[in-house]
Design a protein around this motif. Sequence first.
Motif, PDB file in Angstrom:
ATOM      1  N   LEU A   1       0.874  -1.045  -0.022  1.00 18.94           N
ATOM      2  CA  LEU A   1       0.045   0.259  -0.001  1.00 18.94           C
ATOM      3  C   LEU A   1       0.819   1.097   0.026  1.00 18.94           C
ATOM      4  O   LEU A   1       1.953   1.366   0.776  1.00 18.94           O
ATOM      5  N   VAL A   2       0.494   2.290  -0.787  1.00 17.29           N
ATOM      6  CA  VAL A   2       1.319   3.318  -0.844  1.00 17.29           C
ATOM      7  C   VAL A   2       0.352   4.796  -0.792  1.00 17.29           C
ATOM      8  O   VAL A   2      -0.789   4.642  -1.247  1.00 17.29           O
ATOM      9  N   ILE A   3       0.443   5.644   0.571  1.00 16.29           N
ATOM     10  CA  ILE A   3      -0.356   6.366   0.768  1.00 16.29           C
ATOM     11  C   ILE A   3       0.568   7.894   0.646  1.00 16.29           C
ATOM     12  O   ILE A   3       1.465   7.852   1.306  1.00 16.29           O
ATOM     13  N   ASP A   4      -0.356   8.774   0.192  1.00 17.06           N
ATOM     14  CA  ASP A   4       0.280  10.243  -0.161  1.00 17.06           C
ATOM     15  C   ASP A   4      -0.020  10.820   1.297  1.00 17.06           C
ATOM     16  O   ASP A   4      -1.068  11.013   1.718  1.00 17.06           O
ATOM     17  N   VAL A   5       0.913  11.160   2.208  1.00 15.67           N
ATOM     18  CA  VAL A   5       0.774  12.033   3.216  1.00 15.67           C
ATOM     19  C   VAL A   5       1.208  13.539   3.230  1.00 15.67           C
ATOM     20  O   VAL A   5       1.239  14.037   4.462  1.00 15.67           O
ATOM     21  N   ALA A   6       1.470  13.687   1.996  1.00 11.23           N
ATOM     22  CA  ALA A   6       2.035  15.525   1.805  1.00 11.23           C
ATOM     23  C   ALA A   6       0.777  16.270   2.425  1.00 11.23           C
ATOM     24  O   ALA A   6      -0.217  16.529   2.521  1.00 11.23           O
TER      25      ALA A   6
END
Length: 110
Positions: A105-110
Amino acid sequence: MVQPIPVMHGNLPIFGYRFGNAAYLTDHSFIPESSMEMLGGLDVLFLDALRRKPHPTHSTIETSIETVGKLKPRRAFFTHISHDVAHEATQALLPAGVHLAYDGLVIDVA
């Protein structure tokens, strides 16, 4: 900036971490109220949710759902999940915006 968040792993005090609008709290069984106050306004929250059956050092799925309800992050991902949790069936029972994490799983937390 990375902010340590005190949590409990059974009787052992450990840390989760907040970084900007995201927080990662795995391997915990309890989040003190003083730490809950440090977790407001999150976009993404990662929480330990080992299984449904209570465990002495890990949060249950139900307890993590309650934590999400109190903190109201935009998205929450449960991690540190036991092999006996039926992923698809459990995901179908989770509230909107709450997901079971998975390998890759890849999640953008920017």
